[in-house]
Scaffold this motif. Sequence first.
Motif, short mmCIF file in Angstrom:
data_model
loop_
_atom_site.label_atom_id
_atom_site.label_comp_id
_atom_site.label_asym_id
_atom_site.label_seq_id
_atom_site.Cartn_x
_atom_site.Cartn_y
_atom_site.Cartn_z
N ALA A 156 0.83 -1.21 0.00
CA ALA A 156 0.00 0.00 0.00
C ALA A 156 0.87 1.25 0.00
O ALA A 156 0.58 2.22 -0.73
CB ALA A 156 -0.93 -0.01 1.21
N ALA A 157 1.94 1.25 0.81
CA ALA A 157 2.84 2.40 0.85
C ALA A 157 3.56 2.57 -0.48
O ALA A 157 3.76 3.70 -0.96
CB ALA A 157 3.86 2.23 1.98
N ARG A 158 3.95 1.46 -1.10
CA ARG A 158 4.62 1.55 -2.40
C ARG A 158 3.68 2.10 -3.47
O ARG A 158 4.09 2.88 -4.33
CB ARG A 158 5.15 0.17 -2.80
CG ARG A 158 6.32 -0.31 -1.94
CD ARG A 158 6.65 -1.77 -2.24
NE ARG A 158 7.73 -2.22 -1.38
CZ ARG A 158 9.00 -2.32 -1.76
NH1 ARG A 158 9.33 -1.97 -2.99
NH2 ARG A 158 9.91 -2.75 -0.93
N ASP A 159 2.42 1.67 -3.44
CA ASP A 159 1.45 2.18 -4.41
C ASP A 159 1.27 3.69 -4.26
O ASP A 159 1.16 4.42 -5.25
CB ASP A 159 0.11 1.47 -4.24
CG ASP A 159 0.16 0.01 -4.70
OD1 ASP A 159 1.09 -0.33 -5.47
OD2 ASP A 159 -0.71 -0.77 -4.28
N LEU A 160 1.26 4.16 -3.00
CA LEU A 160 1.16 5.60 -2.76
C LEU A 160 2.39 6.31 -3.32
O LEU A 160 2.28 7.39 -3.93
CB LEU A 160 1.02 5.88 -1.27
CG LEU A 160 -0.32 5.52 -0.62
CD1 LEU A 160 -0.23 5.62 0.90
CD2 LEU A 160 -1.43 6.42 -1.14
N PHE A 161 3.56 5.71 -3.12
CA PHE A 161 4.80 6.32 -3.61
C PHE A 161 4.78 6.43 -5.13
O PHE A 161 5.10 7.48 -5.70
CB PHE A 161 5.99 5.48 -3.16
CG PHE A 161 7.31 5.93 -3.70
CD1 PHE A 161 7.99 6.99 -3.12
CD2 PHE A 161 7.88 5.29 -4.80
CE1 PHE A 161 9.22 7.41 -3.63
CE2 PHE A 161 9.11 5.70 -5.30
CZ PHE A 161 9.77 6.76 -4.72
N TYR A 162 4.39 5.35 -5.81
CA TYR A 162 4.41 5.34 -7.27
C TYR A 162 3.36 6.29 -7.86
O TYR A 162 3.50 6.75 -9.00
CB TYR A 162 4.18 3.93 -7.80
CG TYR A 162 5.33 3.00 -7.53
CD1 TYR A 162 6.64 3.36 -7.83
CD2 TYR A 162 5.12 1.74 -6.96
CE1 TYR A 162 7.70 2.52 -7.57
CE2 TYR A 162 6.17 0.89 -6.70
CZ TYR A 162 7.46 1.28 -7.00
OH TYR A 162 8.52 0.44 -6.74
N SER A 163 2.32 6.61 -7.09
CA SER A 163 1.31 7.55 -7.56
C SER A 163 1.63 8.98 -7.18
O SER A 163 0.83 9.88 -7.44
CB SER A 163 -0.07 7.15 -7.02
OG SER A 163 -0.10 7.26 -5.60
N GLY A 164 2.80 9.19 -6.53
CA GLY A 164 3.23 10.54 -6.20
C GLY A 164 2.73 11.06 -4.87
O GLY A 164 2.98 12.23 -4.54
N GLN A 165 2.06 10.24 -4.09
CA GLN A 165 1.55 10.66 -2.78
C GLN A 165 2.61 10.37 -1.72
O GLN A 165 2.49 9.46 -0.91
CB GLN A 165 0.23 9.95 -2.47
CG GLN A 165 -0.85 10.18 -3.51
CD GLN A 165 -2.13 9.44 -3.20
OE1 GLN A 165 -2.79 9.71 -2.19
NE2 GLN A 165 -2.51 8.52 -4.07
N LEU A 166 3.66 11.19 -1.72
CA LEU A 166 4.85 10.90 -0.92
C LEU A 166 4.59 11.06 0.57
O LEU A 166 5.05 10.25 1.38
CB LEU A 166 5.99 11.81 -1.36
CG LEU A 166 6.38 11.72 -2.84
CD1 LEU A 166 7.52 12.69 -3.15
CD2 LEU A 166 6.77 10.30 -3.21
N THR A 167 3.88 12.12 0.95
CA THR A 167 3.61 12.35 2.38
C THR A 167 2.81 11.20 2.96
O THR A 167 3.12 10.69 4.06
CB THR A 167 2.85 13.67 2.57
OG1 THR A 167 3.62 14.74 2.04
CG2 THR A 167 2.58 13.92 4.05
N GLU A 168 1.77 10.74 2.24
CA GLU A 168 0.95 9.63 2.72
C GLU A 168 1.76 8.34 2.80
O GLU A 168 1.60 7.54 3.73
CB GLU A 168 -0.26 9.44 1.80
CG GLU A 168 -1.29 10.55 1.87
CD GLU A 168 -0.85 11.80 1.10
OE1 GLU A 168 0.20 11.74 0.43
OE2 GLU A 168 -1.56 12.82 1.17
N ALA A 169 2.65 8.12 1.82
CA ALA A 169 3.48 6.92 1.83
C ALA A 169 4.41 6.90 3.03
O ALA A 169 4.58 5.87 3.70
CB ALA A 169 4.29 6.83 0.53
N ASN A 170 5.01 8.05 3.33
CA ASN A 170 5.92 8.13 4.47
C ASN A 170 5.18 7.91 5.79
O ASN A 170 5.67 7.22 6.69
CB ASN A 170 6.62 9.49 4.48
CG ASN A 170 7.77 9.53 5.47
OD1 ASN A 170 8.43 8.52 5.72
ND2 ASN A 170 8.03 10.70 6.04
#
Length: 303
Positions: free
Chosen positions: A35-49
């Motif tokens: 889930a965190a990786r999917d957020l990262f690849y979609s550009g949602q960096l703050t949410e991924a972190n």
Amino acid sequence: MIDIPLRSTRLILSMATLVCITSLGCASHFERTQAARDLFYSGQLTEANKLLEKRRDWRFRNHDVKQLDRSMVLLAQGQPREAERLLRTVRDKFDQLEETSYAEQGLSLLTDDNTQAYAGEDYERVLIRGFLALSNLMGDGHDAGAYALQMTDKQQQVIARAEKRFGAKPEAKDAYQQVALGPYMRAMLDERSPLTWPDAERSRLEVALWAPNFRDAQADVERVKFESPTKPGMGTVYIFALVGRGPVKEQTAEIATQASLFIADRIVNANSDRGLPPTLAPVLVPKLVRQPSRVQGVRVAID
């Protein structure tokens, strides 16, 4: 990258069978952090972190791997100092675990390997140094050259182990491959001063030797040989494009090796009055799978 067959790391004794298996700690880690990786690849960096910080893994062996994930998010967020701090911590931890004695490794065969800390793959220990150099370059850049040199030194250690293990066998081919990022960055840094221009030439030659298919390798060698250093007030812009996805581990079944069966036989003989022949059963092992890259080129535009 560098592929070296993974060892089986856990033996479980049952009443009539002995099956050699490998725990897939990193594979399950990948699933839990998808889930965190999917957020990262979609550009949602703050949410991924935030998700990586919030999610705690009961298997402490996966903690360092999660820190590597976080360092990439932080680097993409424009926080190179924090990314460098995490990368340096994991580098030191992996180096410490890499020195684990064979006696301790043998003892782990009788225990659950989820209690064993993950020491990283060879390619991870090499590329951590590369990303340390990039992170440092995004900061003050004072230690970037040292990190790049460490990258080359770590590869030499990997090659030395491969030569000892494989000798002249064909299996050694992949293990001998060099990643030219280290000498490339050293050359880039050494071209800043006429005093280190000869060092830059040596590094450019290393890049051409290690990566003969690199389009600009020979052009860089010719330039550093025959051109003068950049004049004051002028400069060169280097673009490092972090594109594509890194390799992951997938579960696959293999037949137990003779070495594993021999170890199993020794354990049975040491713990039983009568010998039991080990059962030939598939061994679940993590296989390193490279992700195909769809990126063919990067365009940089000014104004």
